[in-house]
Design an enzyme around this catalytic site. Structure first.
Site, short mmCIF file in Angstrom:
data_model
loop_
_atom_site.label_atom_id
_atom_site.label_comp_id
_atom_site.label_asym_id
_atom_site.label_seq_id
_atom_site.Cartn_x
_atom_site.Cartn_y
_atom_site.Cartn_z
N ARG A 165 -9.32 10.67 41.88
CA ARG A 165 -10.23 11.59 43.15
C ARG A 165 -8.98 12.48 42.90
O ARG A 165 -9.73 14.14 42.66
CB ARG A 165 -10.58 10.93 44.41
CG ARG A 165 -11.20 9.87 44.46
CD ARG A 165 -11.21 9.38 45.41
NE ARG A 165 -12.12 8.65 46.06
CZ ARG A 165 -13.35 8.92 47.85
NH1 ARG A 165 -13.10 9.61 48.65
NH2 ARG A 165 -14.33 7.29 47.73
N ARG A 169 -15.11 0.52 22.18
CA ARG A 169 -13.63 0.66 21.55
C ARG A 169 -13.21 -0.39 20.72
O ARG A 169 -13.94 -1.36 20.12
CB ARG A 169 -12.85 0.47 23.64
CG ARG A 169 -12.21 0.70 24.34
CD ARG A 169 -11.65 1.03 25.19
NE ARG A 169 -11.98 -0.36 26.23
CZ ARG A 169 -10.65 -0.93 26.97
NH1 ARG A 169 -9.34 -0.53 27.10
NH2 ARG A 169 -11.47 -2.04 27.72
N LYS A 228 -17.31 -9.97 23.91
CA LYS A 228 -17.42 -8.60 24.05
C LYS A 228 -18.35 -7.62 22.91
O LYS A 228 -19.84 -7.11 23.14
CB LYS A 228 -16.89 -7.45 24.74
CG LYS A 228 -16.05 -8.63 26.10
CD LYS A 228 -14.66 -7.24 26.36
CE LYS A 228 -13.84 -7.82 27.38
NZ LYS A 228 -12.38 -6.98 27.60
N GLY A 232 -18.16 -0.79 29.18
CA GLY A 232 -19.65 -1.69 30.04
C GLY A 232 -19.73 -3.11 29.59
O GLY A 232 -21.13 -3.70 29.78
N THR A 233 -18.68 -3.72 28.89
CA THR A 233 -19.12 -4.78 28.78
C THR A 233 -18.19 -5.84 30.20
O THR A 233 -18.16 -6.77 29.33
CB THR A 233 -18.15 -5.34 27.50
OG1 THR A 233 -16.37 -5.10 27.27
CG2 THR A 233 -18.34 -4.87 26.15
N GLY A 234 -17.81 -5.19 31.21
CA GLY A 234 -17.05 -5.64 32.09
C GLY A 234 -17.58 -6.08 33.50
O GLY A 234 -19.18 -6.26 33.40
N TYR A 235 -17.29 -6.80 34.20
CA TYR A 235 -18.28 -7.97 35.20
C TYR A 235 -19.47 -6.60 35.64
O TYR A 235 -20.39 -7.06 35.61
CB TYR A 235 -16.88 -7.94 36.02
CG TYR A 235 -18.07 -8.96 37.62
CD1 TYR A 235 -18.16 -9.96 37.27
CD2 TYR A 235 -17.86 -8.01 38.38
CE1 TYR A 235 -18.36 -10.85 38.41
CE2 TYR A 235 -18.68 -9.09 39.45
CZ TYR A 235 -18.95 -10.25 39.51
OH TYR A 235 -19.38 -11.10 40.36
N LYS A 264 -6.74 4.98 42.99
CA LYS A 264 -8.60 5.88 43.17
C LYS A 264 -8.24 6.84 43.44
O LYS A 264 -8.97 7.96 43.01
CB LYS A 264 -9.33 4.74 43.83
CG LYS A 264 -9.66 3.11 42.79
CD LYS A 264 -10.73 2.26 44.59
CE LYS A 264 -11.24 1.48 43.56
NZ LYS A 264 -11.55 0.28 44.04
#
Length: 314
Positions: A144, A36, A45, A12-15, A140
């Protein structure tokens, strides 16, 4: 599923993550953000997390190295969204973290929807991707496979080109602000791409989480007015500044040849740009079975047009 599903944002603190947190709160969801332990050592952050808390988000302490803490965190939510940043280096921590998260979701058994860290090109359509950038799509697809193998309900979001990285600089490889004099076009500059403001990506993403139409589907973000060629994008900027830029072109052969003198991260970027602006991988297919067009599902979203986006640079 309740219209107010509880949402846990990981990363949640990312771009993009910070935008997903705000969009979740704005759309009325009880919102949780994974905190974290190492974030306590990063003042920026940490202050961001505190600002989320002031907006009404709940912070949940957990670590990717502590499986039980992850399971306990996941149990607090109905929907888990991973916004763990990918890496253009050889560090595969994003993959490992997401696999750890999937293990926790599987054990918790309560999650009604999981959205992994995708938000770019659809990796299922990129099996032919060039090395070294192919690793992005391969990882990715590994995620998946793990999701579907664990029979976890999912939504994959294909958000195409982030405006911050592709629009402000007119898709040049230097800096993030628009050139004032010269611009390089990829080939003839007439291949269609799709550009989105990152806040709009977050808004569309949160719309999907309670929508049965998007369950176990890939959702493509394709707002019609933002499907543009590079020439059209440059033309928008030229109109705003009232002058023509000096244009040069680079062939696909020369563009790919430029990789040999670049570091690993730049080679990844070149490969992705090649697929976008020479192959047209974002807009050269019809959405078929297993996919949905977010613009058709959510016409009420007032997305940012690229003239509006570029206007901020004047």
């Amino acid at each position: 599923m309740s219209p107010n599903s509880k949402v846990l944002v990981v990363g949640g603190t990312g771009y993009l993550g910070k935008r997903l947190v705000k969009a979740s709160l704005a759309q009325g969801h009880p919102t949780y953000v994974l905190m974290r332990p190492e974030i306590g050592q990063d003042i920026d952050k940490l202050q961001m997390l505190m600002s989320f808390k002031e907006l009404g988000a709940h912070l949940i302490e957990a670590s990717f190295s502590d499986h039980r803490s992850l399971v306990d965190a996941v149990k607090q939510a109905d929907v888990v969204i991973s916004a763990i940043s990918g890496s253009s280096s050889r560090n595969h921590s994003s993959l490992i973290y997401q696999l750890n998260l999937i293990d926790a979701i599987k054990e918790a058994g309560n999650v009604k929807r999981f959205l992994p860290s995708e938000f770019g090109m659809d990796p299922a359509r990129m099996g032919h991707a060039l090395e070294p950038g192919r690793v992005t799509f391969d990882e990715k697809m590994t995620v998946r496979k793990a999701i579907e193998g664990a029979t976890i309900p999912f939504t994959y979001v294909s958000a195409n080109c982030f405006a911050g990285f592709f629009v402000g600089n007119l898709s040049q490889m230097s800096g993030f602000t628009p050139p004032k004099e010269k611009v390089t076009l990829y080939g003839d500059g007439k291949v269609k791409a799709i550009f989105l403001d990152e806040d709009d990506i977050a808004a569309y993403t949160i719309k999907t989480i309670d929508d049965l139409r998007t369950l176990n589907k890939t959702v493509y973000l394709r707002p019609s007015e933002n499907i543009l060629t590079q020439r059209q994008l440059v033309g928008i900027w030229e109109k705003l500044i009232g002058k023509q830029l000096e244009k040069s072109t680079i062939s696909s052969e020369d563009f790919l040849a430029s990789m040999k003198d670049m570091d690993y991260a730049a080679q990844v970027v070149v490969g992705h740009l090649y697929h976008i602006f020479y192959e047209g991988c974002l807009a050269n297919f019809e959405i078929g079975e297993g996919g949905e067009d977010a613009s058709q599902l959510y016409p009420e979203v007032n997305y940012t047009r690229m003239d509006e986006y570029l206007n901020r640079f004047l």
